[in-house]
Design a protein around this motif. Structure first.
Motif, PDB file in Angstrom:
ATOM      1  N   VAL A 210       6.536 -13.131   6.062  1.00  0.00           N
ATOM      2  CA  VAL A 210       6.114 -11.771   5.734  1.00  0.00           C
ATOM      3  C   VAL A 210       6.156 -10.895   6.981  1.00  0.00           C
ATOM      4  O   VAL A 210       6.630  -9.750   6.939  1.00  0.00           O
ATOM      5  CB  VAL A 210       4.695 -11.781   5.125  1.00  0.00           C
ATOM      6  N   VAL A 211       5.663 -11.444   8.098  1.00  0.00           N
ATOM      7  CA  VAL A 211       5.669 -10.683   9.347  1.00  0.00           C
ATOM      8  C   VAL A 211       7.106 -10.276   9.691  1.00  0.00           C
ATOM      9  O   VAL A 211       7.378  -9.130  10.065  1.00  0.00           O
ATOM     10  CB  VAL A 211       5.017 -11.500  10.489  1.00  0.00           C
ATOM     11  N   GLY A 212       8.023 -11.227   9.498  1.00  0.00           N
ATOM     12  CA  GLY A 212       9.436 -10.933   9.760  1.00  0.00           C
ATOM     13  C   GLY A 212       9.920  -9.769   8.899  1.00  0.00           C
ATOM     14  O   GLY A 212      10.555  -8.831   9.381  1.00  0.00           O
ATOM     15  N   ASN A 213       9.552  -9.810   7.617  1.00  0.00           N
ATOM     16  CA  ASN A 213      10.018  -8.755   6.694  1.00  0.00           C
ATOM     17  C   ASN A 213       9.449  -7.388   7.029  1.00  0.00           C
ATOM     18  O   ASN A 213      10.066  -6.365   6.735  1.00  0.00           O
ATOM     19  CB  ASN A 213       9.614  -9.096   5.252  1.00  0.00           C
TER      20      ASN A 213
ATOM     21  N   GLY B 254      -3.020  -2.119  -4.536  1.00  0.00           N
ATOM     22  CA  GLY B 254      -2.663  -3.244  -3.661  1.00  0.00           C
ATOM     23  C   GLY B 254      -3.777  -4.270  -3.521  1.00  0.00           C
ATOM     24  O   GLY B 254      -3.573  -5.470  -3.771  1.00  0.00           O
ATOM     25  N   LEU B 255      -4.984  -3.814  -3.170  1.00  0.00           N
ATOM     26  CA  LEU B 255      -6.065  -4.772  -2.925  1.00  0.00           C
ATOM     27  C   LEU B 255      -6.527  -5.457  -4.210  1.00  0.00           C
ATOM     28  O   LEU B 255      -6.947  -6.616  -4.176  1.00  0.00           O
ATOM     29  CB  LEU B 255      -7.243  -4.075  -2.233  1.00  0.00           C
ATOM     30  N   SER B 256      -6.440  -4.745  -5.335  1.00  0.00           N
ATOM     31  CA  SER B 256      -6.871  -5.414  -6.572  1.00  0.00           C
ATOM     32  C   SER B 256      -5.880  -6.524  -6.928  1.00  0.00           C
ATOM     33  O   SER B 256      -6.273  -7.558  -7.485  1.00  0.00           O
ATOM     34  CB  SER B 256      -7.043  -4.415  -7.711  1.00  0.00           C
ATOM     35  N   ILE B 257      -4.610  -6.314  -6.557  1.00  0.00           N
ATOM     36  CA  ILE B 257      -3.630  -7.391  -6.793  1.00  0.00           C
ATOM     37  C   ILE B 257      -3.965  -8.590  -5.894  1.00  0.00           C
ATOM     38  O   ILE B 257      -3.985  -9.735  -6.347  1.00  0.00           O
ATOM     39  CB  ILE B 257      -2.191  -6.897  -6.493  1.00  0.00           C
TER      40      ILE B 257
ATOM     41  N   ASP C 185       0.824  -4.899   5.070  1.00  0.00           N
ATOM     42  CA  ASP C 185       1.358  -3.564   4.806  1.00  0.00           C
ATOM     43  C   ASP C 185       0.254  -2.508   4.929  1.00  0.00           C
ATOM     44  O   ASP C 185       0.421  -1.465   5.563  1.00  0.00           O
ATOM     45  CB  ASP C 185       1.949  -3.576   3.394  1.00  0.00           C
ATOM     46  N   ASN C 186      -0.918  -2.811   4.341  1.00  0.00           N
ATOM     47  CA  ASN C 186      -2.063  -1.889   4.453  1.00  0.00           C
ATOM     48  C   ASN C 186      -2.468  -1.696   5.901  1.00  0.00           C
ATOM     49  O   ASN C 186      -2.750  -0.589   6.333  1.00  0.00           O
ATOM     50  CB  ASN C 186      -3.265  -2.454   3.696  1.00  0.00           C
TER      51      ASN C 186
ATOM     52  N   ALA D   2       0.424 -11.288  -1.808  1.00  0.00           N
ATOM     53  CA  ALA D   2      -0.926 -10.962  -1.331  1.00  0.00           C
ATOM     54  C   ALA D   2      -0.910 -10.697   0.179  1.00  0.00           C
ATOM     55  O   ALA D   2      -1.462  -9.703   0.658  1.00  0.00           O
ATOM     56  CB  ALA D   2      -1.879 -12.109  -1.653  1.00  0.00           C
ATOM     57  N   ILE D   3      -0.253 -11.585   0.919  1.00  0.00           N
ATOM     58  CA  ILE D   3      -0.224 -11.414   2.382  1.00  0.00           C
ATOM     59  C   ILE D   3       0.535 -10.133   2.731  1.00  0.00           C
ATOM     60  O   ILE D   3       0.116  -9.367   3.615  1.00  0.00           O
ATOM     61  CB  ILE D   3       0.395 -12.660   3.057  1.00  0.00           C
ATOM     62  N   SER D   4       1.631  -9.858   2.012  1.00  0.00           N
ATOM     63  CA  SER D   4       2.405  -8.637   2.280  1.00  0.00           C
ATOM     64  C   SER D   4       1.534  -7.399   2.114  1.00  0.00           C
ATOM     65  O   SER D   4       1.545  -6.504   2.953  1.00  0.00           O
ATOM     66  CB  SER D   4       3.571  -8.504   1.308  1.00  0.00           C
TER      67      SER D   4
END
Ligand code: ADP
Length: 667
Positions: free
Chosen positions: A527-530, A633-636, A569-570, A563-565
């Motif tokens: 995810v960090v890479g993306n 986002g956070l509810s997901i 992202d936030n 979830a991590i994304s």
């Protein structure tokens, strides 16, 4: 008293020695006493001689010891046997030596020692009982003065609210049997003459006396058409007549009201006794408690009151039968303490059968694919003290039940005002949620349908706007409008896609997940890479920190990545330029934790709970035009993590940054 309790044996022997001294005194003066009992000379063997004294005192000490150690029945039995032996030995002794022997003094000594020691033993027990009763009376506000008066007052208010009363008199019954008024309320100021008032008073007292004598309600209808009546009710607690209640109803008295009044007077009688007992508190046992009739009557009263209080408290349990939910209470040994009517119906057991089954047998009856190991659920509740919640589905009867198992705790006071909570019992609740779930499903189906239907036109709007922008004939000014249309429709499309993923997540059953062994540190790396490009645009540094040897977890890789994304992202979105975001993967004893920490805008404390809700966005000045923001986002994230039996948390300080984290159980 405490000296006697601590040195019980010594005191008993001392009492026995005193008894021996008393016997000796009579013996020395023997002539007169023995002569009184019979012909003194015929008890020749009992003539007083100094050498007999040590024998008598040694025997007394021995009797004292025996009386202390043995129960009354055994002591009396053994002493009877001993006396027979003593008599025979004495006869033999006299025959052989020609000397007289001491039978009669010993025969007197034995019961005397017994009476003294036994009274002392009873006294000690009595004192202990007194202390216990006093403590019992203090706990649970059994005798609390305010509550007794308050209860009586509140009871009378209730009565006045439901019946048009013109007069209520409460009588207390004296020991002599005479009735003494202790409370009186009148709603009408009488215009009657003094003599007629005296007459009616006498009549009222007489009615109460009759009620108390017969133990039954005395009803006197004054005016049939108006419904005016005078009622006298006995106040009786456990066969103990404590007083009387006189009621004058102005109008509308109905026969059924008598039941209400009788139930009310039972309660009043108990409250009355509470008050009465408090006024005559128990006497200290070290004084004449054992022999005082008043004290013993008080104690009897307290026992009655405890009985009444147990009965009152059981109302709570009986009342659960009127709940909609099915309830069962189980002791910590697994036996069922109580199951309400609804529970019996759901579990299809009778009241007799429930007595023979335990908690596990009961829960076995509700086993489903998801809830297939009731024992594990109980164990979790006992271990953690936290409630266990689960939805059970029974397709064959088209029913859904919400199950909740709670560990009920009881607070006990230890030492000086320190209170600890101890597990007391388990509460099992089943709620029929079929209708709620159906309703929820209908609503979400509808919104899903709407979202799907909206997707096509929005995509077309976006597509056509972009196409039009390619047309070179379009003037610059209109191009700007077209750009706005394209951006806004993109935003609407994002919103819909996020919304649909929440809805899908909520609908999907846990079983539907493709759980496979996932290495969380690898997911974070990916995810960090993306997101590196996005971070670079804001010159934000993404720092990864990982514990060594991160074990795998069972998870749906796609969902966890999502979830991590969202979290990273936030963190990028809500941080100023040139800051850093630290992403850590931490190994805990039973969990794996992922933390995303930023030095961004932070979230005000009051809003930290709400950010997990759908569509909730924190309003910040200058940022309300955030295009990417949907508030979903956070509810997901929360939904995904909870579906993996984990939990989410946030720590944040407004203006200084936030730390979002989630944890999921290890394999
Ligand atoms: P979105 O980001 O789409 O608005 P989210 O559900 O992801 O929706 O977040 C909800 C709100 O929580 C956002 O409006 C944002 O204000 C706040 N928030 C989320 N993450 C952070 C963060 N790392 N720092 C500050 N605020 C945050």
């Amino acid at each position: 008293m405490s000296f006697i309790k601590k040195n019980s044996l010594v005191v008993s022997i001392a009492l026995a020695i005193i008894a021996a001294a008393v016997v000796t005194a009579f013996w020395v003066k023997g002539g007169s006493v023995l002569a009184f009992l019979g012909d003194g000379t015929s008890f020749d063997g009992n003539a007083f001689e100094i050498w007999k004294l040590p024998v008598l005192f040694i025997l007394a000490a021995f009797f004292g010891l025996a009386a202390e150690k043995l129960s009354a029945a055994r002591y009396l039995m053994i002493s009877a046997g001993f006396l027979v032996f003593w008599f025979a030995a004495g006869m033999l002794f006299t025959k052989v030596t020609g000397m007289s022997f001491l039978f009669l003094p010993v025969a007197f000594l034995m019961p005397l020692v017994f009476a003294a020691v036994h009274t002392k033993k009873l006294w000690i027990i009595d004192d202990r009982l007194n202390q216990k009763l006093q403590r019992l009376a203090q706990t649970g506000q059994l005798l609390e003065g305010k509550s007794a008066d308050f209860r009586i007052e509140s009871g009378l208010t209730l009565l006045k609210t439901v019946l048009p009363l013109s007069e209520v008199i409460v009588f207390k019954r004296r020991d002599s049997g005479e009735l003494m008024p202790i409370g009186r309320t009148r709603n009408e100021s009488g215009t009657d003459s003094l003599s007629s008032r005296q007459n009616s008073w006498r009549n009222n007292v007489e009615m109460c006396e009759r009620a108390l004598d017969s133990g039954e309600t005395v009803l006197q209808i004054e005016d049939e058409t108006k419904g005016a009546a005078k009622i006298a009710l006995p106040l009786v607690v456990d066969d103990l007549k404590v007083g009387g209640l006189f009621i004058n109803v102005r109008e509308d008295f109905e026969q059924e009201d008598q039941n209400l009044l009788e139930a009310f007077s039972d309660q009043l009688a108990r409250n009355f006794q509470r008050k009465d007992l408090r006024d005559n508190s128990i006497r200290d046992g070290s004084k004449a408690g054992l022999f005082s009739t008043a004290n013993n009557l008080n104690r009897e009263g307290i026992v009655n009151l405890v009985k009444g209080t147990i009965e009152e408290q059981s109302f709570g349990v009986v009342a659960t039968s009127y709940f909609r939910e099915a309830h069962a209470i189980a002791y910590l040994d697994g036996t069922i303490a109580h199951a309400n009517r609804q529970m019996l119906g759901l579990a299809k057991v009778t009241e007799q059968e429930i007595a023979g089954i335990n908690l596990f047998d009961l829960l076995e009856r509700f086993k489903t694919d998801l809830f297939n190991e009731p024992k594990i659920a109980i164990r979790r509740v006992l271990q953690t003290g936290k409630a266990y919640e689960c939805e059970l589905e029974f397709p064959e009867v088209e029913t859904k039940l919400g199950l909740e198992i709670n560990l009920v705790k009881n607070s006990t006071e230890i030492g000086d005002s320190e209170i600890i909570e101890k597990p007391a019992c388990l509460l099992i609740t089943f709620r029929d949620i079929t209708a709620i779930k159906e309703n929820e499903k209908m609503r979400s189906d509808m919104t899903n349908l709407m979202s799907h239907e909206l997707r096509t036109p929005i995509t077309s709007i976006q597509g056509f706007a972009e196409m039009l922008m390619l047309d070179e004939n379009i003037p610059e000014e209109s191009r700007e409008y077209l750009q706005t249309i394209a951006n806004e429709s993109q935003r609407a499309a994002n919103l819909l896609s996020n919304f649909l993923s929440v809805a899908n997540l909520q609908q999907s059953d846990k079983k539907e997940f493709l759980k496979s062994p996932v290495k969380l540190d690898k997911v974070v790396e990916e995810v960090v890479g993306n997101l590196q490009d996005e971070a670079k645009r804001k010159r934000i540094r993404l720092v990864e920190r990982q514990d060594k040897r991160i074990p795998v977890v069972a998870a749906d890789r796609g969902l966890i990545t999502k979830a991590i994304s969202h979290l990273i992202d936030n963190a990028i979105k809500y941080s100023p330029e040139r800051s850093s975001v630290i992403i850590s993967t931490i190994l805990e004893s039973d969990f794996l934790r992922v933390e995303v920490e930023d030095r961004g805008y932070g979230i005000p404390a009051a809003e930290q709970e709400k950010i997990w809700q759908k569509f909730y966005r924190v309003a910040r000045t200058g940022q309300d035009k955030e295009e990417e923001s949907t508030g979903l986002g956070l509810s997901i994230v929360k939904e995904i993590i909870e579906q993996h039996s984990g939990d989410v948390s946030v720590k944040s300080e407004d203006g200084f940054g936030s730390k979002f984290s989630f944890r999921i159980p290890r394999f």
